[in-house]
Design a protein around this motif. Structure first.
Motif, PDB file in Angstrom:
ATOM      1  N   ALA A 136       0.834  -1.199   0.000  1.00 15.43           N
ATOM      2  CA  ALA A 136       0.000   0.000   0.000  1.00 15.43           C
ATOM      3  C   ALA A 136       0.873   1.256   0.000  1.00 15.43           C
ATOM      4  CB  ALA A 136      -0.930   0.000   1.217  1.00 15.43           C
ATOM      5  N   LEU A 137       2.026   1.171   0.674  1.00 20.86           N
ATOM      6  CA  LEU A 137       2.933   2.321   0.723  1.00 20.86           C
ATOM      7  C   LEU A 137       3.766   2.419  -0.560  1.00 20.86           C
ATOM      8  CD1 LEU A 137       4.328   1.957   4.377  1.00 20.86           C
ATOM      9  CD2 LEU A 137       2.547   3.519   3.610  1.00 20.86           C
ATOM     10  N   PRO A 148       5.375   6.404   7.088  1.00 21.21           N
ATOM     11  CA  PRO A 148       5.870   5.507   6.033  1.00 21.21           C
ATOM     12  C   PRO A 148       7.359   5.205   6.183  1.00 21.21           C
ATOM     13  CG  PRO A 148       4.457   7.189   5.071  1.00 21.21           C
ATOM     14  CD  PRO A 148       4.658   7.564   6.516  1.00 21.21           C
ATOM     15  N   GLY A 184       4.431  -0.939  11.346  1.00 19.92           N
ATOM     16  CA  GLY A 184       4.656   0.390  10.777  1.00 19.92           C
ATOM     17  C   GLY A 184       3.385   1.222  10.783  1.00 19.92           C
ATOM     18  N   GLU A 207       1.197  18.766   3.740  1.00 22.28           N
ATOM     19  CA  GLU A 207       0.705  19.069   2.394  1.00 22.28           C
ATOM     20  C   GLU A 207       1.267  20.369   1.833  1.00 22.28           C
ATOM     21  OE1 GLU A 207      -3.618  18.147   3.214  1.00 22.28           O
ATOM     22  OE2 GLU A 207      -3.453  17.538   1.115  1.00 22.28           O
ATOM     23  N   ALA A 240       2.170  10.983  -3.630  1.00 16.94           N
ATOM     24  CA  ALA A 240       1.346  12.010  -2.963  1.00 16.94           C
ATOM     25  C   ALA A 240       0.545  11.442  -1.799  1.00 16.94           C
ATOM     26  CB  ALA A 240       0.417  12.668  -3.982  1.00 16.94           C
ATOM     27  N   LYS A 241       0.193  10.145  -1.866  1.00 18.34           N
ATOM     28  CA  LYS A 241      -0.638   9.574  -0.799  1.00 18.34           C
ATOM     29  C   LYS A 241       0.148   9.351   0.501  1.00 18.34           C
ATOM     30  CE  LYS A 241      -0.021   4.816  -2.337  1.00 18.34           C
ATOM     31  NZ  LYS A 241      -0.537   3.724  -3.120  1.00 18.34           N
ATOM     32  N   LEU A 242       1.464   9.525   0.456  1.00 21.60           N
ATOM     33  CA  LEU A 242       2.291   9.334   1.659  1.00 21.60           C
ATOM     34  C   LEU A 242       2.607  10.656   2.350  1.00 21.60           C
ATOM     35  CD1 LEU A 242       4.903   6.771   0.267  1.00 21.60           C
ATOM     36  CD2 LEU A 242       2.673   6.321   1.305  1.00 21.60           C
ATOM     37  N   ILE A 243       2.070  11.751   1.823  1.00 22.43           N
ATOM     38  CA  ILE A 243       2.421  13.080   2.334  1.00 22.43           C
ATOM     39  C   ILE A 243       1.826  13.319   3.731  1.00 22.43           C
ATOM     40  CG2 ILE A 243       1.936  15.558   1.970  1.00 22.43           C
ATOM     41  CD1 ILE A 243       2.453  15.045  -1.012  1.00 22.43           C
ATOM     42  N   GLY A 244       2.665  13.924   4.580  1.00 19.60           N
ATOM     43  CA  GLY A 244       2.220  14.304   5.919  1.00 19.60           C
ATOM     44  C   GLY A 244       2.091  15.810   6.041  1.00 19.60           C
ATOM     45  N   MET A 246       0.639  10.038  14.646  1.00 23.77           N
ATOM     46  CA  MET A 246      -0.434  10.966  14.283  1.00 23.77           C
ATOM     47  C   MET A 246      -1.250  11.350  15.518  1.00 23.77           C
ATOM     48  SD  MET A 246      -0.435  11.322  10.817  1.00 23.77           S
ATOM     49  CE  MET A 246      -2.062  11.792  10.530  1.00 23.77           C
ATOM     50  N   ILE A 263       5.975  17.190   1.930  1.00 22.54           N
ATOM     51  CA  ILE A 263       6.931  16.306   2.608  1.00 22.54           C
ATOM     52  C   ILE A 263       6.248  15.019   3.062  1.00 22.54           C
ATOM     53  CG2 ILE A 263       8.458  16.103   4.620  1.00 22.54           C
ATOM     54  CD1 ILE A 263       8.823  19.175   4.409  1.00 22.54           C
ATOM     55  N   PRO A 282      -3.691  14.641   6.982  1.00 21.03           N
ATOM     56  CA  PRO A 282      -2.962  14.619   5.699  1.00 21.03           C
ATOM     57  C   PRO A 282      -3.276  13.350   4.889  1.00 21.03           C
ATOM     58  CG  PRO A 282      -1.499  14.009   7.476  1.00 21.03           C
ATOM     59  CD  PRO A 282      -2.810  14.371   8.117  1.00 21.03           C
ATOM     60  N   PRO A 283      -2.825  13.298   3.604  1.00 18.06           N
ATOM     61  CA  PRO A 283      -3.090  12.128   2.753  1.00 18.06           C
ATOM     62  C   PRO A 283      -2.647  10.803   3.383  1.00 18.06           C
ATOM     63  CG  PRO A 283      -2.222  13.915   1.410  1.00 18.06           C
ATOM     64  CD  PRO A 283      -2.153  14.378   2.843  1.00 18.06           C
ATOM     65  N   TYR A 284      -1.535  10.800   4.106  1.00 15.08           N
ATOM     66  CA  TYR A 284      -1.060   9.557   4.723  1.00 15.08           C
ATOM     67  C   TYR A 284      -2.091   8.997   5.703  1.00 15.08           C
ATOM     68  CZ  TYR A 284       1.588   6.546   7.905  1.00 15.08           C
ATOM     69  OH  TYR A 284       1.984   5.518   8.713  1.00 15.08           O
ATOM     70  N   ALA A 285      -2.824   9.901   6.379  1.00 11.27           N
ATOM     71  CA  ALA A 285      -3.866   9.447   7.312  1.00 11.27           C
ATOM     72  C   ALA A 285      -4.992   8.745   6.561  1.00 11.27           C
ATOM     73  CB  ALA A 285      -4.401  10.628   8.112  1.00 11.27           C
ATOM     74  N   ARG A 292      -6.909  -4.323   4.564  1.00 16.09           N
ATOM     75  CA  ARG A 292      -5.818  -4.922   3.801  1.00 16.09           C
ATOM     76  C   ARG A 292      -4.579  -4.011   3.790  1.00 16.09           C
ATOM     77  NH1 ARG A 292      -5.185  -8.728  -0.267  1.00 16.09           N
ATOM     78  NH2 ARG A 292      -3.674  -8.072  -1.829  1.00 16.09           N
ATOM     79  N   ASP A 293      -4.825  -2.695   3.616  1.00 17.05           N
ATOM     80  CA  ASP A 293      -3.708  -1.760   3.470  1.00 17.05           C
ATOM     81  C   ASP A 293      -2.881  -1.565   4.738  1.00 17.05           C
ATOM     82  OD1 ASP A 293      -4.193  -1.344   0.818  1.00 17.05           O
ATOM     83  OD2 ASP A 293      -4.923   0.716   1.018  1.00 17.05           O
ATOM     84  N   LEU A 347      -4.552   6.990   3.825  1.00 13.72           N
ATOM     85  CA  LEU A 347      -4.027   5.662   3.482  1.00 13.72           C
ATOM     86  C   LEU A 347      -4.232   4.697   4.651  1.00 13.72           C
ATOM     87  CD1 LEU A 347      -0.829   4.861   1.547  1.00 13.72           C
ATOM     88  CD2 LEU A 347      -1.202   3.726   3.722  1.00 13.72           C
TER      89      LEU A 347
END
Lengths: 145, 125
Positions: free
Chosen positions: A25-26, A61, B41, A52, A46-50, B49, A56, B4-7, B29-30, B9
């Motif tokens: 997923a990462l 991740p 992780g 915005e 972009a989906k790993l960004i903390g 967070m 960064i 943020p986007p990571y949240a 699953r993710d 995910l």
């Protein structure tokens, strides 16, 4: 970097099977390995960004990358894909990862006792001499009493 | 509170009540590690967070930028196929440095599956 001599544990084959669902997923991939170390790559996404505003990557991740790179190092050191669990992991965030660069996480297993594997490692985004994170941790071996 | 986007995910949502927000991560699953268990992780990411959310809750989002200097995560129990919750506790809120803890649980807050301790740098506006 080339692989070490044929071993009973092959991290490249393991990661090619996409066995790690969270890693998938990462976007985590195999990068390189040796007798007691393993490098994994995490492409910028972009989906790993903390952060915005600055684009960064979040620190989570990178923590997951280092956990899995260190895990790979334990399997390599022990020469087999044996069960273990992370006991603790400390990570120092030396600097933010540069946007749009792939992060390489390197884990090394420097000691295995009857019950515990000791690991350390670092992450960089192109220049190993300019690390962005440093980790130290332990794993509990689950195949032993 | 905007995550943020990571949240996304991780599938996080926020439960607000009195005090620091509780973050909830459904089993999916993710976020799976070994079969049937939450990935360490993902648990670490959730704890970070939650710690940072506690700080923003105390400071106000416009007041400061929070930069984690380091994080130490202790894993105590495997995370099973159910939702994981986490909340942060501010130990000390200084001018430049904050010390924050966070813990994660599944069924019972008194039986944590993992905990984290963070040192954060505060870049105040």
């Amino acid at each position: 970097m080339s692989s070490a001599q044929p071993a009973s544990f092959d991290p490249q084959a393991l990661f090619a099977r996409r066995f790690d669902l969270h890693g998938n997923a990462l976007g985590m991939d195999y990068h390189a390995h040796g007798d007691d170390w393993c490098e994994l790559a995490l492409g910028y996404d972009a989906k790993l960004i903390g952060d915005e505003a600055r684009g960064i990557l979040a620190s989570g991740p990178i923590l997951a990358l280092m956990d899995m790179a260190c895990s790979g190092a334990v399997w390599l050191k022990r020469g087999a894909f044996l069960p273990h669990a992370t006991l603790d992991l400390r990570i120092d965030y030396l600097r933010p990862a540069s946007p749009h660069r792939t992060v390489i996480g390197r884990g090394e297993c420097y000691r295995v006792t009857r019950s515990i594997a000791f690991v350390r490692g670092h992450a960089h985004d192109g220049d190993p001499d300019d690390p962005l994170a440093h980790v130290a941790g332990t794993f509990m071996l689950l195949d032993r009493k | 509170m905007k995550l943020p986007p990571y949240a996304d995910l991780l599938g996080l949502s926020v439960e607000t009540g009195e005090g620091a927000p509780v973050l909830v991560m459904p089993f999916a699953r993710d976020v799976t590690g070994r079969p049937g268990f939450v990935h360490g992780g993902a648990i670490g990411g959730l704890l970070e967070m939650a710690a940072i959310a506690a700080l923003y809750n105390a400071l106000g989002e416009a007041e400061a930028r929070i930069k984690p200097v380091n994080v130490t995560v202790d894993y105590m129990r495997g995370g099973r196929e159910k939702p994981t919750r986490a909340v942060g506790t501010i130990i000390r809120l200084g001018t430049r440095i904050a010390n924050v803890e966070a813990h994660a649980w599944q069924d019972d807050p008194a039986r944590p599956i993992a905990a984290a301790r963070l040192t954060c740098l505060l870049d105040r506006a």
